[in-house]
Write an enzyme that holds these catalytic residues in place. Structure first.
Site, PDB file in Angstrom:
ATOM      1  CB  CYS A  87      -0.906  -0.004   1.220  1.00 53.78           C
ATOM      2  SG  CYS A  87      -1.975   1.439   1.340  1.00 53.78           S
ATOM      3  CD  GLN A  88       3.947   2.030  -3.990  1.00 51.88           C
ATOM      4  OE1 GLN A  88       3.189   1.784  -4.908  1.00 51.88           O
ATOM      5  NE2 GLN A  88       5.237   2.232  -4.170  1.00 51.88           N
TER       6      GLN A  88
END
Length: 434
Positions: free
Chosen positions: A147-148
């Site tokens: 998850c960025q």
């Protein structure tokens, strides 16, 4: 445990509340515990729990029927961000045939190759893969993309706007292959990441790709034959041209909650006690202090002078810091495994011996079979296992996806009736995004 009776810890897990909440309920009469007839501790009878919807779901589970789910044909799978294979192995157990797997970590790839030489594994950056050759050949894409954070300034954040993120690469694989279904798993925090904007962006991209995103759900691993308090968020997406009148049923929970004893001792999960293996060691003084921590306890169970020595300046800070100097308990699920069992903030000490959990103990808590070996240094092995999706959780999800794909192939082949939306409410077993 007496048949049909549950301990305080078990009830807390089933109802999704803390032990302190149960004590408060005991005092105010909402749920009154009873004394064990031969011991000095508290229990609850099954009949007391049947008024709670969370317990009803557990007691009326369709697990035994769902375990019989088999694919109508060989469903083909692509796995992205495969790690050491927890998700892929669970999918394999459910009946999927792995066509292609991608992972960038060298040791994790060595683990995959060592255990499944026939799997087609691409080691390297996903950005360098052209998935077009698999177009129309894949039934399912699965994986847990990192998850960025996305930049939202002045952007609509469609497919093209998320370039540079690993979710873009996941979405690109979907765009180039057009599978019937894809699933993405992630940490629970994705639900509220950046005030929900990240998930909103992901939802927009999924729609742009031509897929229907079902309401995301957090599954608690303890309800799926995993002896560990671990949560994973799942996004299930069905191609729009196939989604009409197709219902997806999330996996039903197992009939009971597995504990650390189930993981490490011979019994229902494993035929033999956990085999010996390598493991990290405590420094001498740390081991001396940890020896004072009782099973299920943590730093506040130490004598005050040892609390001060061990915690140093943190002793005076607020907050429970319940992961520090934490010893596990035989008759409760393990806490969520981290990438290292001996770090001060995330201790995972053996319930009897004063040492961190070994690699094989770690693997069992993640429900890997004893035949599944891990490559790389000791710290790399811990990291691989700690980052994995529990195999039995993946197996339960895999069976649910088999039923979904069976239903797409032959609508009459669905094992279960569709669950009415009113039954799909937030509970301790799973959570639904509002």
């Amino acid at each position: 445990m007496i048949p049909d009776y549950y301990s305080v810890a078990q009830v807390a897990d089933i109802l999704g509340v803390s032990k302190e909440t149960l004590k408060r309920w005991d005092r105010n009469g909402k749920l009154i515990s009873i004394c064990h007839p031969k011991g000095n501790y508290r229990l609850y009878h099954r009949s007391q729990l049947e008024a709670f919807e969370e317990a009803q779901i557990l007691f009326n589970s369709s697990w035994d029927q769902e375990i019989l789910s088999t694919p109508l044909r060989d469903f083909k799978l692509i796995e992205l961000f495969a790690g050491c294979g927890g998700l892929a192995l669970g999918m394999e157990k459910a009946g999927f045939k792995s066509t292609f797997l991608n992972e960038i970590d060298h040791d994790a790839c060595a683990t995959l190759r060592g255990n499944r030489p026939h799997w087609n594994i691409f080691e390297g950056d996903i950005k360098n893969i052209n998935f077009s050759e698999y177009q129309g050949e894949v039934d399912l894409i699965s994986g847990g993309f990192p998850c960025q954070a996305f930049s939202y300034a002045g952007k609509k954040l469609g497919f093209e706007d998320i370039r540079g993120t690993l979710f873009f690469e996941f979405a690109r694989a979907v765009k180039e292959t057009k599978p019937k279904v894809f699933i993405a798993e992630n940490v629970r925090g994705l639900l509220k990441h950046d005030d929900g904007k990240t998930l909103e962006t992901i939802s927009n991209v999924i729609h742009e790709l031509g897929y229907k995103l079902l309401p995301p759900r957090v599954l608690k691993a303890i309800f799926y034959q995993v002896p560990q308090k671990r949560e994973r968020l799942f996004l299930v997406c069905i191609r729009e041209d196939l989604a009409k009148d197709i219902a997806f049923q999330w996996p039903s929970p197992y009939k009971r909650i597995m504990t650390l004893r189930d993981a490490l001792k011979a019994g229902e999960l494993y035929p033999k006690d956990v085999p010996n293996s390598e493991g990290q060691k405590y420094p001498k003084r740390k081991a001396e202090i940890m020896a004072y921590v009782p099973a299920g306890g943590y730093w506040r169970d130490l004598p005050d002078e040892l609390q001060r020595e061990y915690m140093k300046k943190s002793y005076f800070l607020s907050g429970g810091k319940t992961g520090i100097a934490r010893r596990l308990a035989w008759d409760e699920p393990s806490l969520t495994l981290t990438c290292a069992p001996a770090q001060k903030q995330t201790e995972r000490c053996h319930p009897e011996e004063t040492r961190p959990l070994t690699v094989r103990e770690y693997a069992r808590i993640q429900t890997f079979p004893d035949t599944w070996f891990f490559s790389g240094s000791l710290s790399s092995q811990y990291k691989q296992i700690g980052n994995a999706v529990p195999v039995n959780l993946a197996f339960a999800m895999g069976r649910a996806l088999v039923r979904l794909l069976n239903n797409i192939e032959e609508p009459s082949a669905s094992l279960e009736r569709a669950v009415p939306e009113k039954e799909l409410i937030a509970s301790s077993i799973y959570s639904i995004r509002a």
